[in-house]
Design an enzyme around this catalytic site. Structure first.
Site, PDB file in Angstrom:
ATOM      1  N   HIS A   1     -14.221   1.159 -20.184  1.00 50.12           N
ATOM      2  CA  HIS A   1     -13.108   0.535 -19.623  1.00 50.12           C
ATOM      3  C   HIS A   1     -12.066   0.736 -20.842  1.00 50.12           C
ATOM      4  O   HIS A   1     -12.402   0.701 -21.963  1.00 50.12           O
ATOM      5  CB  HIS A   1     -13.306  -1.027 -19.319  1.00 50.12           C
ATOM      6  CG  HIS A   1     -12.047  -1.800 -18.613  1.00 50.12           C
ATOM      7  ND1 HIS A   1     -11.223  -2.119 -19.519  1.00 50.12           N
ATOM      8  CD2 HIS A   1     -11.975  -2.227 -17.338  1.00 50.12           C
ATOM      9  CE1 HIS A   1     -10.275  -2.670 -18.679  1.00 50.12           C
ATOM     10  NE2 HIS A   1     -10.608  -2.632 -17.452  1.00 50.12           N
TER      11      HIS A   1
ATOM     12  N   ASP B   1     -19.881  -4.307 -23.768  1.00 49.42           N
ATOM     13  CA  ASP B   1     -18.823  -5.003 -23.136  1.00 49.42           C
ATOM     14  C   ASP B   1     -19.521  -5.463 -21.605  1.00 49.42           C
ATOM     15  O   ASP B   1     -19.808  -4.572 -20.863  1.00 49.42           O
ATOM     16  CB  ASP B   1     -17.819  -3.755 -22.735  1.00 49.42           C
ATOM     17  CG  ASP B   1     -16.969  -4.167 -21.458  1.00 49.42           C
ATOM     18  OD1 ASP B   1     -15.967  -3.641 -21.284  1.00 49.42           O
ATOM     19  OD2 ASP B   1     -17.146  -5.199 -20.773  1.00 49.42           O
TER      20      ASP B   1
ATOM     21  N   GLN C   1     -18.913  -6.890 -16.664  1.00 45.76           N
ATOM     22  CA  GLN C   1     -19.463  -6.778 -15.148  1.00 45.76           C
ATOM     23  C   GLN C   1     -21.142  -6.654 -15.387  1.00 45.76           C
ATOM     24  O   GLN C   1     -21.873  -6.652 -14.359  1.00 45.76           O
ATOM     25  CB  GLN C   1     -19.298  -5.181 -14.696  1.00 45.76           C
ATOM     26  CG  GLN C   1     -17.877  -4.948 -14.578  1.00 45.76           C
ATOM     27  CD  GLN C   1     -17.074  -5.679 -13.356  1.00 45.76           C
ATOM     28  OE1 GLN C   1     -17.791  -6.302 -12.825  1.00 45.76           O
ATOM     29  NE2 GLN C   1     -15.905  -5.589 -13.558  1.00 45.76           N
TER      30      GLN C   1
ATOM     31  N   LYS D   1     -14.559 -13.460 -14.102  1.00 46.32           N
ATOM     32  CA  LYS D   1     -15.382 -12.639 -13.495  1.00 46.32           C
ATOM     33  C   LYS D   1     -16.793 -13.086 -12.996  1.00 46.32           C
ATOM     34  O   LYS D   1     -17.571 -12.567 -12.326  1.00 46.32           O
ATOM     35  CB  LYS D   1     -15.569 -11.244 -14.030  1.00 46.32           C
ATOM     36  CG  LYS D   1     -14.337 -10.534 -14.286  1.00 46.32           C
ATOM     37  CD  LYS D   1     -14.623  -9.020 -14.965  1.00 46.32           C
ATOM     38  CE  LYS D   1     -13.301  -8.468 -15.624  1.00 46.32           C
ATOM     39  NZ  LYS D   1     -12.554  -7.686 -14.236  1.00 46.32           N
TER      40      LYS D   1
ATOM     41  N   CYS E   1      -9.232   1.078 -14.527  1.00 44.21           N
ATOM     42  CA  CYS E   1      -8.969   1.110 -16.048  1.00 44.21           C
ATOM     43  C   CYS E   1      -9.787   2.026 -16.852  1.00 44.21           C
ATOM     44  O   CYS E   1     -10.629   1.739 -17.885  1.00 44.21           O
ATOM     45  CB  CYS E   1      -8.919  -0.152 -16.724  1.00 44.21           C
ATOM     46  SG  CYS E   1      -7.704  -1.372 -16.210  1.00 44.21           S
TER      47      CYS E   1
HETATM   48  C1  LIG Z   1     -16.219  -3.421 -17.808  1.00 37.43           C
HETATM   49  C2  LIG Z   1     -14.911  -3.896 -18.127  1.00 37.43           C
HETATM   50  N1  LIG Z   1     -14.344  -4.404 -19.548  1.00 37.43           N
HETATM   51  C3  LIG Z   1     -13.321  -5.118 -19.585  1.00 37.43           C
HETATM   52  C4  LIG Z   1     -12.537  -5.598 -18.647  1.00 37.43           C
HETATM   53  C5  LIG Z   1     -11.284  -5.984 -19.043  1.00 37.43           C
HETATM   54  O1  LIG Z   1     -11.624  -7.561 -18.537  1.00 37.43           O
HETATM   55  P1  LIG Z   1     -10.388  -8.799 -18.722  1.00 37.43           P
HETATM   56  O2  LIG Z   1     -10.130  -8.409 -20.215  1.00 37.43           O
HETATM   57  O3  LIG Z   1     -10.822 -10.055 -18.382  1.00 37.43           O
HETATM   58  O4  LIG Z   1      -9.186  -8.018 -17.803  1.00 37.43           O
HETATM   59  C6  LIG Z   1     -13.002  -5.543 -17.287  1.00 37.43           C
HETATM   60  C7  LIG Z   1     -12.014  -5.690 -16.224  1.00 37.43           C
HETATM   61  N2  LIG Z   1     -12.077  -4.853 -14.918  1.00 37.43           N
HETATM   62  C8  LIG Z   1     -11.229  -4.900 -14.169  1.00 37.43           C
HETATM   63  C9  LIG Z   1     -10.159  -5.713 -14.200  1.00 37.43           C
HETATM   64  O5  LIG Z   1      -9.410  -5.419 -12.857  1.00 37.43           O
HETATM   65  N3  LIG Z   1     -10.302  -4.233 -12.263  1.00 37.43           N
HETATM   66  C10 LIG Z   1     -11.225  -4.243 -12.903  1.00 37.43           C
HETATM   67  O6  LIG Z   1     -12.210  -3.402 -12.904  1.00 37.43           O
HETATM   68  C11 LIG Z   1     -14.180  -4.664 -16.975  1.00 37.43           C
HETATM   69  O7  LIG Z   1     -14.457  -4.272 -15.723  1.00 37.43           O
END
Ligand SMILES: Cc1ncc(COP(=O)(O)O)c(CNc2co[nH]c2=O)c1O
Length: 409
Positions: A124, A201, A204, A227, A367
């Site tokens: 990501h 990371d 998910q 999430k 992303c």
């Molecule tokens: C694997 C992964 N890493 C990092 C992030 C970043 O998380 P945040 O800092 O809380 O935003 C996301 C968010 N992924 C997504 C956010 O919106 N659509 C997505 O797939 C993710 O899916």
């Protein structure tokens, strides 16, 4: 393993009763953010109504209560991922900030020309762009473990790429685009064979399956509250205590200091050293409630439910001749999401048609632009599942494809 009582779970999410144009929402965008159950919303409301105060143990009752709640949220998260106490749990804004914390606090100070940062092609942007830019600023080289044709990491390539010049391996635990569940412990073991750090990371992963950072032996691990049925505005950086002790903070201010003079400052204890200013107190209360809520369901049950829905969605979409699915076939190394394209229809058009049916899925590159370049597609449509989703909702998703064919194909 007894299956989930999805109906009872859905009763805790009023948002799932919402209708648009007379159709009840079908929320399949959980990899972007999950919905928030009443117990989490109520816990945060109770905080604001009954014990809102700034933390760091002000003298008065309300601050004492707020401080204890904030500190205990760290303890609860530590327990949830099997960390060794609150000292290893830093609250950030989100996963992205957790990645940046390690990149700025450790990477910028320690990396130099000749060092290597190993990522994966399925990272990501939170990880990929962060470490790519740190590489540019420090002169360290950035390398990418290849994704094979099944959507899995090529572990032979990983063993070839990770060498004694590698200082850190930063890898996604479960891909938010492919659904691939990567071998976190094996990647960590390879990194440690070369005295490199391992940063997973888990954005998910933690919301969707049991995660044991001690068993993985990760040096750093990141995830987000929003999430995992929790609030936005709070994420978690897990770090091994001895590493966090060594690291210099990169954000300064109140709450993170021990002693300040006009000439010099010293830093507070872990994890507060990395939590400057007024922290996300209500969000921490919400995250604590989300962990309790998920644990009551049981993370094994969460995982089983999601994998079953993903497998059902995979099989239904696979049966459509004009659908291309990305990532491994349904099974133990695919998490609860499926990204796909419908031949002749751009993902944005398909997702717009889905929205006409009040089905919420995500279109775009999720992303992971370099990964989409590698897949040879500008975008994909992603359906991602959580504990309140049903097979009937998957059926609605598949049925809506016909409208898109009529309109666009
Ligand atoms: C694997 C992964 N890493 C990092 C992030 C970043 O998380 P945040 O800092 O809380 O935003 C996301 C968010 N992924 C997504 C956010 O919106 N659509 C997505 O797939 C993710 O899916």
């Amino acid at each position: 393993l007894e299956s989930l009582d999805v109906e009872a779970i859905r009763q805790q999410f009023p948002i799932l009763q919402r209708e648009f144009d007379g159709q009840q929402v079908v929320y399949l965008d959980n990899a972007a953010t999950t919905q928030t159950p009443d117990p989490v919303v109520n816990a945060m409301s109770d905080y604001y109504r009954e014990y809102n105060a700034n933390v760091h143990r002000g003298i008065h009752h309300l601050s004492q209560e707020a401080s204890i709640a904030y500190e205990e949220a760290h303890d609860r998260v530590a327990e949830f991922i099997n960390a060794d106490g609150r000292e290893e749990i830093v609250f950030t804004k989100n996963t992205t900030e957790a990645e940046n914390l390690v990149a700025y606090s450790w990477g910028l100070n320690e990396l130099e020309p000749g060092d290597e940062i190993v990522l994966t092609e399925m990272e990501h942007h939170a990880s990929l762009v962060t470490w790519q830019q740190i590489g540019k600023r420090t002169g360290a080289d950035v390398k990418y473990i290849q994704v094979d044709e099944t959507g899995r990491l090529d572990m032979d390539h990983a063993r070839e790429l990770i060498t004694d010049d590698t200082e850190i391996v930063s890898a996604v635990h479960v891909s938010n685009t492919l659904g691939t569940v990567n071998p976190a412990a094996e990647l960590t073991e390879i990194a440690h064979e070369h005295d490199a750090f391992s940063f997973l990371d888990g954005a998910q992963a933690v919301p969707n399956r049991p995660v044991d950072v001690d068993a993985i032996d990760a040096d750093f691990y990141a995830f987000s509250g929003h999430k995992m049925a929790g609030p936005t505005g709070i994420g978690v950086l897990y770090g091994k205590r001895e590493l966090l002790e060594e690291m210099e903070p990169y954000l300064y201010g109140g709450g993170m200091i021990r002693k300040v003079t006009f000439e010099e400052s010293t830093w507070g204890d872990l994890p507060w050293k990395f939590e400057p200013g007024t922290p996300p107190i209500a969000e921490a209360v919400g995250l604590h409630a989300a962990v309790d809520w998920l644990e009551e369901i049981g993370m094994d049950r969460v995982r089983t439910h999601e994998e079953a829905l993903a497998a059902y969605a995979y099989d239904r979409l696979e049966a459509e001749d004009d659908v291309e699915i990305y990532g491994p076939e349904a099974g133990s190394d695919r998490g609860g999401l499926v990204s796909f394209n419908l031949e002749g229809v751009h993902a944005h058009d398909l997702t717009s048609i889905m929205n006409d049916h009040t089905i919420a899925v995500r279109a775009g590159d999720h992303c992971t632009q370099p990964l989409h370049d590698k897949l040879g597609v500008p975008a994909s449509t992603r359906a991602s599942f959580y504990v309140y989703n049903t097979r009937e909702e998957v059926d609605e998703l598949v049925a809506a494809l016909e409208d898109a064919r009529q309109l666009f194909a």
